[in-house]
Design an enzyme around this catalytic site. Structure first.
Site, PDB file in Angstrom:
ATOM      1  CE  LYS A  52      20.925  14.300  27.879  1.00  0.00           C
ATOM      2  NZ  LYS A  52      21.416  15.531  28.490  1.00  0.00           N
ATOM      3  CD  GLN A  96      20.361  17.910  31.174  1.00  0.00           C
ATOM      4  OE1 GLN A  96      20.740  16.796  30.890  1.00  0.00           O
ATOM      5  NE2 GLN A  96      20.057  18.817  30.255  1.00  0.00           N
ATOM      6  CG  ASP A 119      27.185  16.703  27.973  1.00  0.00           C
ATOM      7  OD1 ASP A 119      26.564  16.169  27.036  1.00  0.00           O
ATOM      8  OD2 ASP A 119      26.631  17.162  28.993  1.00  0.00           O
TER       9      ASP A 119
END
Ligand code: NAP
Length: 292
Positions: A52, A96, A119
């Site tokens: 990412k 994460q 997200d």
């Protein structure tokens, strides 16, 4: 033999297209910025986060990297998120997952400002998705929809079978596919499903997100179906550099003989997840900058 859906190519194209939007933002004085929080040292998470960060840099965006120790407490995470929520130079916040135990991911995700929830996991984003309202879409399910669209797979009226009901893939995909703008008829399968192989054989679109390497074989696929393999599984393999290889949930060789379209692993859904994340960050920066 099936048409191979090349997610790497589609994602590369989307990422090139995003560069113009990033340039317009930078010209207007805004550098899109994603804060990435990684607690602990889960091997898969470390490689996802590295990918990412590399993608952000290539796209001309800023990445702020927060690597926290395994012993990080929930209170520490919440206070970091509060600081990032208040920072106008941060447009997106990504935590994460999985978080180290005993941290409860629910309150952590819920603490993110929904305007920075790139997200798409915040309850507000999930609610908007279910209600068909504008909002951030979760990256992997969104990437799957884009792949189907890019390859001209008919979705409206199709029977889509989604295997797996996780909050990050299966459930949002089932919701998105059944929205009026997609118009599929959806069956959602999980470990409580009886006769799963029979249901799979009825699918015009079969999406596997179960985390079981090679579980879906050719004899479970209807002739000509579109098969989307979300699975990313590390299968131990001696003689390889890393000691494992990545395998999807679909047994590619037998499935490709029956399918009309199929995604490979790697190179199918995976690259799309990152491309859709970058798009969400650009969207967040545009909204913050009053551009859209
Ligand atoms: P998850 O949280 O691990 O959940 C797996 C789901 O599959 C559960 O709903 C489970 O049912 C169901 N399942 C497991 N075994 C099954 C079986 N034998 N028959 C029927 N259903 C079964 O799933 P996830 O996080 O969505 O991950 C799924 C896979 O996608 C993993 O390989 C993951 O690495 C991959 N993934 C890839 C990306 C990407 O960017 N390509 C992104 C996210 C995830 P129950 O609910 O009944 O337990």
């Amino acid at each position: 033999m099936a048409v191979i859906i090349d997610g790497k190519e589609v994602a590369g194209r989307l990422r090139r297209e995003l560069r113009d939007r990033v340039k317009a933002l930078r010209d207007a004085g805004t550098v899109p910025c994603l804060a990435v929080i990684l607690a602990g040292d889960n091997g898969a998470s470390l490689s996802y986060v590295a990918a990412k960060e590399k993608a952000l840099e290539e796209a001309g965006m800023d990445g702020r990297d927060f690597r926290l120790p395994e012993e990080t407490t929930q209170a520490e995470l919440l206070s970091l998120i509060a600081a990032l929520n208040a920072d106008p130079q941060v447009h997106g916040i990504l935590v994460q997952l999985p978080l180290p135990s005993p941290i409860d991911a629910g309150p952590v995700i819920a603490a993110i400002d929904p305007a920075k929830d790139v997200d798409g996991f915040h309850p507000v984003s999930v609610g908007n998705l279910v209600l068909g309202r504008p909002g951030f879409l979760p990256c992997t399910p969104h990437g799957v929809l884009v792949l189907l669209r890019e390859y001209g797979v008919p979705v409206s009226g199709a029977h889509a079978v989604v295997l797996g009901r996780s909050g990050i893939v299966g459930k949002p995909l089932a919701n998105l596919l059944s929205r009026r703008d997609q118009n599929a008829t959806v069956t959602l399968c999980h470990t409580g499903t009886r006769n799963m192989a029979d249901i799979c054989r009825q699918a015009d679109i079969l999406i596997a997100a179960v985390g079981k390497p090679g579980m879906i074989r050719g004899d479970m696929i209807k002739e000509g179906a579109a098969v989307i393999d979300v699975g990313v599984n590390r299968v131990p393999e001696s003689g390889t550099k890393k000691g494992y290889r990545i395998r999807g949930d679909v047994d590619f060789e037998t499935a490709a003989e029956k399918a009309g379209f199929i995604t490979p692993v790697p190179g199918g859904v995976g690259p799309m997840t990152i491309a859709m994340l970058l798009e969400n960050v650009v969207q967040a920066a545009e909204t913050a900058g009053g551009i859209r």
